[in-house]
Design a protein around this motif. Structure first.
Motif, PDB file in Angstrom:
ATOM      1  N   TRP A  39       6.498   7.161  -4.816  1.00  0.00           N
ATOM      2  CA  TRP A  39       5.141   7.599  -5.147  1.00  0.00           C
ATOM      3  C   TRP A  39       4.116   6.536  -4.775  1.00  0.00           C
ATOM      4  O   TRP A  39       2.975   6.861  -4.395  1.00  0.00           O
ATOM      5  CB  TRP A  39       5.038   7.938  -6.629  1.00  0.00           C
ATOM      6  CG  TRP A  39       5.644   9.258  -6.980  1.00  0.00           C
ATOM      7  CD1 TRP A  39       6.723   9.490  -7.775  1.00  0.00           C
ATOM      8  CD2 TRP A  39       5.192  10.549  -6.537  1.00  0.00           C
ATOM      9  NE1 TRP A  39       6.984  10.842  -7.847  1.00  0.00           N
ATOM     10  CE2 TRP A  39       6.065  11.513  -7.104  1.00  0.00           C
ATOM     11  CE3 TRP A  39       4.154  10.981  -5.720  1.00  0.00           C
ATOM     12  CZ2 TRP A  39       5.907  12.882  -6.870  1.00  0.00           C
ATOM     13  CZ3 TRP A  39       3.997  12.336  -5.490  1.00  0.00           C
ATOM     14  CH2 TRP A  39       4.863  13.275  -6.065  1.00  0.00           C
ATOM     15  N   THR A  40       4.509   5.263  -4.864  1.00  0.00           N
ATOM     16  CA  THR A  40       3.600   4.194  -4.448  1.00  0.00           C
ATOM     17  C   THR A  40       3.301   4.287  -2.959  1.00  0.00           C
ATOM     18  O   THR A  40       2.140   4.187  -2.532  1.00  0.00           O
ATOM     19  CB  THR A  40       4.205   2.816  -4.766  1.00  0.00           C
ATOM     20  OG1 THR A  40       4.434   2.711  -6.173  1.00  0.00           O
ATOM     21  CG2 THR A  40       3.279   1.698  -4.310  1.00  0.00           C
ATOM     22  N   GLY A  41       4.339   4.484  -2.153  1.00  0.00           N
ATOM     23  CA  GLY A  41       4.139   4.634  -0.717  1.00  0.00           C
ATOM     24  C   GLY A  41       3.283   5.839  -0.385  1.00  0.00           C
ATOM     25  O   GLY A  41       2.428   5.787   0.513  1.00  0.00           O
ATOM     26  N   ILE A  42       3.490   6.949  -1.096  1.00  0.00           N
ATOM     27  CA  ILE A  42       2.695   8.157  -0.865  1.00  0.00           C
ATOM     28  C   ILE A  42       1.232   7.894  -1.215  1.00  0.00           C
ATOM     29  O   ILE A  42       0.315   8.288  -0.486  1.00  0.00           O
ATOM     30  CB  ILE A  42       3.253   9.326  -1.695  1.00  0.00           C
ATOM     31  CG1 ILE A  42       4.639   9.720  -1.162  1.00  0.00           C
ATOM     32  CG2 ILE A  42       2.308  10.525  -1.663  1.00  0.00           C
ATOM     33  CD1 ILE A  42       5.374  10.696  -2.061  1.00  0.00           C
ATOM     34  N   GLY A  43       1.004   7.213  -2.352  1.00  0.00           N
ATOM     35  CA  GLY A  43      -0.362   6.908  -2.759  1.00  0.00           C
ATOM     36  C   GLY A  43      -1.084   6.025  -1.757  1.00  0.00           C
ATOM     37  O   GLY A  43      -2.264   6.250  -1.444  1.00  0.00           O
ATOM     38  N   VAL A  44      -0.387   5.018  -1.237  1.00  0.00           N
ATOM     39  CA  VAL A  44      -0.985   4.136  -0.235  1.00  0.00           C
ATOM     40  C   VAL A  44      -1.316   4.921   1.033  1.00  0.00           C
ATOM     41  O   VAL A  44      -2.381   4.729   1.648  1.00  0.00           O
ATOM     42  CB  VAL A  44      -0.044   2.965   0.078  1.00  0.00           C
ATOM     43  CG1 VAL A  44      -0.574   2.140   1.241  1.00  0.00           C
ATOM     44  CG2 VAL A  44       0.130   2.075  -1.148  1.00  0.00           C
ATOM     45  N   ALA A  45      -0.437   5.836   1.427  1.00  0.00           N
ATOM     46  CA  ALA A  45      -0.675   6.640   2.631  1.00  0.00           C
ATOM     47  C   ALA A  45      -1.897   7.538   2.467  1.00  0.00           C
ATOM     48  O   ALA A  45      -2.718   7.659   3.388  1.00  0.00           O
ATOM     49  CB  ALA A  45       0.564   7.488   2.938  1.00  0.00           C
ATOM     50  N   VAL A  46      -2.031   8.158   1.308  1.00  0.00           N
ATOM     51  CA  VAL A  46      -3.195   9.014   1.051  1.00  0.00           C
ATOM     52  C   VAL A  46      -4.482   8.188   1.052  1.00  0.00           C
ATOM     53  O   VAL A  46      -5.502   8.593   1.628  1.00  0.00           O
ATOM     54  CB  VAL A  46      -3.032   9.750  -0.298  1.00  0.00           C
ATOM     55  CG1 VAL A  46      -4.319  10.481  -0.678  1.00  0.00           C
ATOM     56  CG2 VAL A  46      -1.875  10.741  -0.223  1.00  0.00           C
ATOM     57  N   ALA A  47      -4.440   7.012   0.412  1.00  0.00           N
ATOM     58  CA  ALA A  47      -5.618   6.145   0.374  1.00  0.00           C
ATOM     59  C   ALA A  47      -6.011   5.699   1.782  1.00  0.00           C
ATOM     60  O   ALA A  47      -7.207   5.651   2.126  1.00  0.00           O
ATOM     61  CB  ALA A  47      -5.354   4.932  -0.511  1.00  0.00           C
ATOM     62  N   LEU A 116      11.649   1.290   0.489  1.00  0.00           N
ATOM     63  CA  LEU A 116      11.358   2.619  -0.059  1.00  0.00           C
ATOM     64  C   LEU A 116       9.876   2.951   0.076  1.00  0.00           C
ATOM     65  O   LEU A 116       9.504   4.058   0.461  1.00  0.00           O
ATOM     66  CB  LEU A 116      11.779   2.683  -1.526  1.00  0.00           C
ATOM     67  CG  LEU A 116      13.281   2.745  -1.803  1.00  0.00           C
ATOM     68  CD1 LEU A 116      13.534   2.604  -3.302  1.00  0.00           C
ATOM     69  CD2 LEU A 116      13.871   4.057  -1.289  1.00  0.00           C
ATOM     70  N   VAL A 117       9.034   1.963  -0.283  1.00  0.00           N
ATOM     71  CA  VAL A 117       7.588   2.171  -0.143  1.00  0.00           C
ATOM     72  C   VAL A 117       7.233   2.454   1.311  1.00  0.00           C
ATOM     73  O   VAL A 117       6.448   3.356   1.615  1.00  0.00           O
ATOM     74  CB  VAL A 117       6.822   0.934  -0.662  1.00  0.00           C
ATOM     75  CG1 VAL A 117       5.323   1.079  -0.380  1.00  0.00           C
ATOM     76  CG2 VAL A 117       7.052   0.743  -2.155  1.00  0.00           C
ATOM     77  N   ALA A 118       7.822   1.674   2.230  1.00  0.00           N
ATOM     78  CA  ALA A 118       7.528   1.853   3.651  1.00  0.00           C
ATOM     79  C   ALA A 118       7.997   3.215   4.152  1.00  0.00           C
ATOM     80  O   ALA A 118       7.318   3.856   4.962  1.00  0.00           O
ATOM     81  CB  ALA A 118       8.188   0.732   4.457  1.00  0.00           C
ATOM     82  N   THR A 119       9.155   3.671   3.682  1.00  0.00           N
ATOM     83  CA  THR A 119       9.675   4.967   4.115  1.00  0.00           C
ATOM     84  C   THR A 119       8.731   6.096   3.726  1.00  0.00           C
ATOM     85  O   THR A 119       8.381   6.959   4.544  1.00  0.00           O
ATOM     86  CB  THR A 119      11.065   5.219   3.505  1.00  0.00           C
ATOM     87  OG1 THR A 119      11.963   4.208   3.953  1.00  0.00           O
ATOM     88  CG2 THR A 119      11.596   6.588   3.913  1.00  0.00           C
ATOM     89  N   ALA A 120       8.306   6.109   2.466  1.00  0.00           N
ATOM     90  CA  ALA A 120       7.387   7.145   2.002  1.00  0.00           C
ATOM     91  C   ALA A 120       6.032   7.023   2.693  1.00  0.00           C
ATOM     92  O   ALA A 120       5.422   8.029   3.069  1.00  0.00           O
ATOM     93  CB  ALA A 120       7.215   7.056   0.493  1.00  0.00           C
TER      94      ALA A 120
END
Length: 290
Positions: A39-47, A116-120
């Protein structure tokens, strides 16, 4: 507005499916401890996608008219290239998307939280950046000064999120092969209009000649400010007085690209259904082997 809704729906659903697959796999394998980095990776991507869109919008306002047109035209061409690659990529690989993501996630689980963060982030970020760029260029092409294009894209993304959640819960099953084929074909048509408008921007920036050489002018028949002129502009980026270069680029892109995309091979044939695993990780049944 419809074209931007389609962009938001198409790109948003791809991102939703990716998130759905990642989360369902972690739940199925009992690795719920890894959900927070995902979810952290997804949030960073959206931001990042939102920041990229804001940078395009507010950064371009500081430029001269010619520089704005040159930037808009160049980014329109890049956006069309990315969207074209995206629809063909999904056509070719959607059936194997789940196994591909599972493999990347297994490797990331072994490497740790950062992986994991990078993958998401990488899985969702590409869709977000493509969406921001294509919506921005589409809004520029619409040129009506209203928030309708942005509202359309937001509604499309919201619809995609709801559909992704329903897929995850196992409450919805549709033939994604046919869905991505039809929406991909419509996006190719939209992209053709954006590409033609991008070349027109480059003509206005005096990077390309022929700005005053019109292919035809039917402004009296289809006034740009009429409801049907506005509808054609919003959906297809139709212009009643295009230049010869615009019409040439539109035809050279649309005809071969649409023909290749709709060719009855691979994913476009619509054989089988793509299903997203539910929380228990149920898999589509396989025919017994003889």
């Amino acid at each position: 507005m419809f074209s931007n809704y389609l962009i938001g729906l198409r790109e948003g659903l791809e991102a939703s499916l990716v998130v759905c697959i990642l989360i369902a796999y972690l739940v199925k394998t009992g690795r719920t401890d890894a959900l927070k980095p995902i979810w952290t990776g997804i949030g960073v991507a959206v931001a990042l996608a939102l920041g990229f869109g804001c940078a395009l919008e507010f950064g371009s306002q500081e430029l001269t008219f010619e520089a704005q047109e040159a930037l808009g035209g160049s980014l329109s061409i890049i956006a069309v290239g990315l969207v074209t690659w995206m629809v063909f990529w999904m056509r070719r690989t959607a059936r194997h998307l789940k196994s591909e993501l599972h493999g990347k996630l297994d490797a990331a689980l072994q490497m740790g939280t950062g992986a994991l963060v990078a993958t998401a982030f990488l899985a969702v970020g590409r869709e977000g950046l493509e969406t921001s760029l294509f919506v921005w260029t589409s809004v520029r092409a619409a040129g009506d000064g209203t928030p309708r294009p942005v509202i359309g894209a937001a509604l499309g993304i919201a619809t995609a999120v709801v559909l992704g959640w329903l897929f995850y819960r196992g409450a919805l099953r549709i033939n994604l092969a046919k869905f991505f084929t039809w929406t991909g074909g419509m996006l190719v048509v939209v992209a053709a209009g954006v590409l033609a408008y991008g070349f027109h921007d480059l003509q206005e920036a005096r990077f390309l000649p022929g700005e005053r050489t019109l292919a035809f002018d039917i402004s009296d028949t289809i006034p740009p400010d009429s409801w049907y002129g506005t509808l054609l502009k919003g959906v297809f980026n139709f212009q009643p007085n295009p230049t010869v270069l615009q019409v040439t680029v539109w035809l050279l892109y649309l005809i071969p690209t649409l023909a290749l995309f709709l060719a009855p091979v691979g994913f476009a044939s619509g054989k089988g259904k793509v299903k997203v695993p539910d929380e228990q990780g149920s898999q589509p049944s396989k025919a017994p082997q003889s």
